[in-house]
Scaffold this active site. Structure first.
Site, PDB file in Angstrom:
ATOM      1  N   GLY A   1     -12.715   2.095  -5.239  1.00  0.00           N
ATOM      2  CA  GLY A   1     -12.330   2.946  -4.121  1.00  0.00           C
ATOM      3  C   GLY A   1     -10.829   2.970  -3.914  1.00  0.00           C
ATOM      4  N   SER A   2     -10.428   2.991  -2.643  1.00  0.00           N
ATOM      5  CA  SER A   2      -9.013   3.209  -2.316  1.00  0.00           C
ATOM      6  C   SER A   2      -8.099   2.050  -2.683  1.00  0.00           C
ATOM      7  CB  SER A   2      -8.878   3.513  -0.818  1.00  0.00           C
ATOM      8  OG  SER A   2      -9.525   4.731  -0.516  1.00  0.00           O
ATOM      9  N   THR A   3      -8.658   0.890  -3.075  1.00  0.00           N
ATOM     10  CA  THR A   3      -7.783  -0.199  -3.542  1.00  0.00           C
ATOM     11  C   THR A   3      -7.070   0.191  -4.830  1.00  0.00           C
ATOM     12  OG1 THR A   3      -9.645  -1.229  -4.707  1.00  0.00           O
ATOM     13  CG2 THR A   3      -9.175  -2.020  -2.475  1.00  0.00           C
ATOM     14  N   LEU A   4      -7.479   1.298  -5.465  1.00  0.00           N
ATOM     15  CA  LEU A   4      -6.816   1.746  -6.683  1.00  0.00           C
ATOM     16  C   LEU A   4      -5.645   2.694  -6.398  1.00  0.00           C
ATOM     17  CD1 LEU A   4      -7.806   0.828  -9.521  1.00  0.00           C
ATOM     18  CD2 LEU A   4      -8.423   3.208  -9.933  1.00  0.00           C
ATOM     19  N   LYS A   5      -5.536   3.195  -5.182  1.00  0.00           N
ATOM     20  CA  LYS A   5      -4.466   4.161  -4.877  1.00  0.00           C
ATOM     21  C   LYS A   5      -3.057   3.611  -5.114  1.00  0.00           C
ATOM     22  CE  LYS A   5      -7.196   6.846  -1.582  1.00  0.00           C
ATOM     23  NZ  LYS A   5      -7.549   7.065  -0.185  1.00  0.00           N
TER      24      LYS A   5
END
Length: 577
Positions: free
Chosen positions: A295-299
């Site tokens: 999820g957004s931890t990859l942004k």
């Protein structure tokens, strides 16, 4: 009666017959003498072997399995001596009453015990393994010839379920069965020895003859784990899984300077001291062997690629209005339409539209290269058995919608250990070290994956994400500056995604001014109403990070009143899933 009356009595036998009989007897005695000389003087191996088989035995001397200790030499796995009941069927002498009493003491059926003792060709058979001393003493008190005790070692795990997934366990023969007990079985097991002894008819040793081979004990395995941090990480994770009625959870704590794993825990766990109730399904180390979409931890990594490529700067403006982006027949949404955002604000407010627009400006090969260098799609090589490489498809197969969704952590899968290691790049000014579960005296060499300027720029963005206005104010720690990112993702199911099943995560590090620890938290399928990473995983991070920093004596880098939470009733900033 005289020979005069009976003439036949005067008949005399030929002298040669008596001489022949005498010679035959002398020859027989000579043959016996020669045979005795041959057997007892020239070829006595056979008789010696038969004689020794009545009293001589070669017994195995088990090696003590090496202990497993944490980085401060606190024991995590030790071997304690126990007694096993064994028998020599060839020497057994037991009455029916003794057989019943022995079976009762061993907790087995008399018929089964009789079968074990029936084959008199066998010289050794176990009757019951690893008994407590008091039970073993009662067996010896029966005085059954041919029944004796065999010294063995049983593995004991002082931390129990707290370190179960990491340490693993051994089987009844002392062989590694799971986790690090399996991975380092050769070094821990040592090598068994043997001795020649003389036993009496009761099976008891009456003389120690000679040593054939001395046992070599296994070596002590020193882990990178800090038992204090391991305990508090497990405690907080277990509490969060219970509070949110989650299916499972994992947590990883890394030392920024060395890449050492200071804690790794999973819930649900198991008790490795109870082999009888061992469930293999609960034994896998989810932090290393299970994959999830981050999820957004990859942004932050998408932003790092764009900064490295020079297509944006932290203050570059990305238009995210009207809060959605159509790509083909697919539409990407933001939970809270924001309008124009800088790159730093895209990370702070976790805008899917902003991340997708940044990613679509990049060449797929450039984006793939950094993801690959950071460790995605490859095993972390921690030495743990069964670790997975994750899933990062080749850039040549990416369609625009796939590149866009990958920018915010969909269409890519990672393990929690992989994700925690990747964040080391932001905490170490762009360098990446290999992770290890063993204590390191000297840090391993690091590889530069991004520039110092990019790493520090992303670090400042991650600091904004935990402040009011970001998605994770609950990750703040009193007295320390924190940097981190939330993640919330639907779980893949079949060929699509489950509408009501989520993975909530948070990864961050502190102190932000000079990072010491990286903590990654993943909660699988929270079902108590809240499922966003900022509400479910971030509080676990905050508590674990706070106590771990204090346990390590890390000096604060912020005032004690630095924690600022949104006012009651203020809308919560949440990332889109």
């Amino acid at each position: 009666m005289s020979p005069a009356v009976h003439p036949h009595l005067a008949l005399q036998l030929p002298a040669w017959r008596s001489r022949l009989l005498l010679l035959a007897l002398l020859a027989w005695f000579a043959a016996l003498a020669l045979r005795a000389v041959y057997l007892q003087g020239l070829h006595n191996d056979f008789l010696q072997q038969k004689g020794e088989s009545r009293y001589a035995r070669v017994i195995d001397l088990s090696a003590t399995r090496g202990a497993i200790v944490d980085r401060n030499n606190e024991p995590l796995a030790i071997s304690t001596p126990v007694e096993s009941v064994a028998a020599s069927p060839a020497d057994i002498e037991i009455t029916p009453d003794q057989l019943r009493r022995l079976a009762r003491l061993l907790g087995t059926d008399a018929a089964d015990l009789r079968k074990k003792l029936a084959d008199t060709r066998r010289e050794f058979v176990y009757l019951k393994r690893q008994l407590p001393p008091d039970e073993a003493a009662r067996v010896v008190a029966l005085g059954v010839p041919g029944v004796f005790l065999q010294r063995e070692h049983r593995r004991y795990y002082p931390a129990g379920e707290v370190t179960a997934h990491l340490i693993g366990l051994t089987d009844v023969d002392g062989r590694g069965r799971e986790a690090l007990e399996l991975a380092f079985d050769g070094e821990l097991a040592g090598r068994a020895g043997s001795r020649r002894v003389i036993k009496d008819r009761l099976g008891q040793i009456v003389e120690d003859v000679e040593s054939i081979r001395a046992p070599q004990n296994g070596r002590t395995l020193a882990l990178s784990i800090d038992a204090r941090i391991q305990y508090l990480a497990y405690r907080e994770l277990k509490s969060a899984v219970a509070a949110h009625r989650a299916r499972a959870g994992s947590i990883v704590v890394l030392d920024v300077a060395t890449g050492e794993v200071l804690a790794m825990a999973n819930v649900p766990s198991f008790n490795p001291n109870n082999r009888e109730r061992f469930d293999p399904l609960r034994a896998r180390n989810r932090a290393v062997t299970d994959l999830f979409e981050p999820g957004s931890t990859l942004k932050p990594f998408t932003a790092a690629v764009a900064l490295e490529s020079g297509i944006v700067r932290p203050e570059s403006v990305i238009q995210t209005a009207p809060g959605q982006l159509a790509i083909g027949n697919r539409v990407i949404h933001d939970a809270h339409p924001q309008g124009a955002l800088t790159v730093a604000q895209v990370i702070q407010k976790s805008s899917n539209v902003g991340a997708a627009k940044i990613a679509l400006e990049l060449k797929p090969e450039v984006m793939w290269n950094l993801f690959h260098q950071i460790g995605f799609g490859a095993p972390p090589y921690s030495g743990f058995p069964g670790e997975v490489p994750g899933r990062l498809r080749a850039a040549s197969s990416w369609r625009p919608i796939e590149q866009a969704t990958m920018s915010y952590g969909h269409g890519i899968s990672v393990s929690l250990l992989q994700l925690a290691r990747a964040y080391l790049a932001f905490a170490t000014d762009g360098e990446l070290r290999p992770v290890t579960l063993l204590r390191r005296e000297v840090p391993a060499s690091a590889t530069r994956v991004i520039s110092v300027e990019t790493a520090q720029a992303v670090r400042r963005m991650l600091e904004l994400a935990v402040q009011p206005g970001g998605t994770a104010p609950r990750a703040q720690v009193t007295g320390y500056r924190v940097a981190g990112k939330t993640g919330t993702a639907h779980k893949p199911e079949g060929r699509g995604y489950a509408a009501t099943k989520f993975v909530s995560s948070f990864v961050g590090f502190a102190p932000a001014s000079a990072p010491r620890l990286v903590v990654a938290v993943m909660i699988d399928e929270p079902s108590a109403g809240q499922y966003y990473g900022g509400a479910v995983a971030a509080p676990v991070f905050s508590t674990v990070m706070a106590e771990a920093l204090r346990a390590l004596g890390v000096p604060p880098d912020a005032p004690l009143d630095n924690v600022t939470l949104p006012p009651p009733g203020a809308p919560e900033i949440r990332e889109e899933v």
